[in-house]
Design an enzyme around this catalytic site. Structure first.
Site, PDB file in Angstrom:
ATOM      1  CG  HIS A  34      -0.383  -0.325   2.512  1.00 61.25           C
ATOM      2  ND1 HIS A  34       0.802   0.481   3.014  1.00 61.25           N
ATOM      3  CD2 HIS A  34      -0.384  -1.348   3.277  1.00 61.25           C
ATOM      4  CE1 HIS A  34       1.219   0.155   4.134  1.00 61.25           C
ATOM      5  NE2 HIS A  34       0.302  -1.054   4.542  1.00 61.25           N
ATOM      6  N   GLY A  36       2.103   2.943   2.373  1.00 58.19           N
ATOM      7  CA  GLY A  36       3.047   3.199   3.182  1.00 58.19           C
ATOM      8  C   GLY A  36       4.492   2.484   2.767  1.00 58.19           C
ATOM      9  CG  HIS A  37       4.312  -1.712   1.920  1.00 61.08           C
ATOM     10  ND1 HIS A  37       2.895  -2.114   1.915  1.00 61.08           N
ATOM     11  CD2 HIS A  37       4.807  -2.532   2.785  1.00 61.08           C
ATOM     12  CE1 HIS A  37       2.683  -3.011   2.850  1.00 61.08           C
ATOM     13  NE2 HIS A  37       3.819  -3.343   3.585  1.00 61.08           N
ATOM     14  CE  LYS A 152       0.327  -0.279  11.392  1.00 62.75           C
ATOM     15  NZ  LYS A 152       0.849  -1.656  11.129  1.00 62.75           N
ATOM     16  CB  VAL A 179       1.759   6.347   4.648  1.00 61.95           C
ATOM     17  CG1 VAL A 179       0.657   7.151   3.867  1.00 61.95           C
ATOM     18  CG2 VAL A 179       3.102   6.604   4.116  1.00 61.95           C
ATOM     19  CB  SER A 189      -1.269  -5.922   4.798  1.00 61.63           C
ATOM     20  OG  SER A 189       0.020  -5.336   4.255  1.00 61.63           O
ATOM     21  NE  ARG A 190      -1.710  -8.799  10.999  1.00 61.95           N
ATOM     22  CZ  ARG A 190      -0.562  -8.961  11.227  1.00 61.95           C
ATOM     23  NH1 ARG A 190       0.118  -7.688  11.356  1.00 61.95           N
ATOM     24  NH2 ARG A 190       0.081 -10.145  11.270  1.00 61.95           N
TER      25      ARG A 190
END
Ligand code: PAF
Length: 284
Positions: A34, A36-37, A152, A179, A189-190
């Site tokens: 996502h 964030g990655h 995070k 993010v 992802s969760r």
């Protein structure tokens, strides 16, 4: 974008880059990428000439009964996102590459207990041992100059930094800011496990942490009372609280009055979904 699945394929590419004098960044992930990655990949780009992103859902960091089996695996979608983000190499090792004798019978690392057995580690025993074992394995395979991790997972960042120092890796760990979605929820992802009705409460995790970080910065002597109040606020939003705790940012220790750089960390359950988040807290 190049791809490698085996150690030999990875080494061949890395050796070429090294011969050309290029600096290499590693972005370790478990996939289901996502924004964030992608921020990690963008940060890697600022630090190095070549970026390797690894995707490996590491069984050793999931305890019995956790979501290893249903962890989202979306390789084709991840591949497209990494291409668009100008990642140079996607490394997707098999279990056999990471754990040649299986995760249960491999030589593994023990994360520093003072960092790893508290907070997340208290509820997820062995989790950080699994993390440092796979991260060290990835460092050995990719031999990067820098490795990029998201803030995070603050505790993970601290644990991995210590492992890097303790084992004498000559690489730099680069932290990247979390993010968030428009409501403040940290991307994860969760989050896909949350249904639409759970979203507003989940967003309160960040709102309550913001409140707590501001209060602790203003009146650090009231830390324990602020933690208790934050706990109550989260519960009133229907979140089941595992912990909400203010710690010294660099080593997760209980803050001393002279400490300035603190971090407030929390883990909650929204239904069956575990959410974690944290924020910095600078005492003036
Ligand atoms: O943060 C993650 O996605 C994982 O813990 C990591 C660092 C890729 C190790 O499996």
């Amino acid at each position: 974008m190049l791809e490698a699945q085996t150690r030999e394929q990875l080494r061949a590419v890395v050796s070429n880059w090294r011969r050309a004098g290029q600096k290499i960044a590693l972005v370790p992930t478990m996939g289901n990428l996502h924004e964030g990655h992608l921020a990690l990949v963008a940060a890697a780009r600022e630090q190095a000439d070549r970026i390797i992103t690894s995707i490996y859902v590491n069984p050793a960091q999931f305890a019995e009964g956790e979501d290893f089996g249903r962890y989202p695996r979306t390789l084709e979608q991840d591949r497209q996102q990494l291409r668009a983000a100008h990642c140079d190499l996607l490394f997707t090792p098999s279990d056999q590459i990471i754990y040649p004798h299986g995760p249960g019978d491999s030589t593994s690392l023990r994360a520093a207990p003072s960092l790893a057995n508290i907070l997340e580690g208290a509820s997820r025993p062995g989790h950080f041992d699994g993390v440092v074992t796979v991260v060290a394995r990835l460092f050995n395979l990719a031999s990067p100059d820098v490795a990029v991790f998201g803030e995070k997972d603050w505790q993970q960042l601290v644990v991995v930094r210590r492992m890097t120092e303790d084992l004498g890796y000559s690489l730099r760990i680069i932290p990247v800011a979390t993010v968030r979605g428009p409501g403040g929820l940290a991307l994860s992802s969760r989050n896909r496990y949350l249904d639409i009705a759970q979203q507003p409460a989940a967003e309160q995790l960040n709102a309550v942490l913001r409140w707590a970080a501001e209060r602790v910065a203003a009146i650090p002597g009231q830390r324990a009372a602020i933690e208790r109040e934050a706990h109550g606020r989260l519960e009133r939003h229907g979140l089941r609280v595992d912990y909400v705790q203010v710690v010294r940012a660099e080593d997760l220790a209980e803050p001393e009055p002279r400490d300035r750089d603190l971090r407030v960390l929390a883990a909650v359950w929204s239904g069956t979904t575990r959410l974690i988040d944290n924020l910095p807290c600078h005492v003036a």
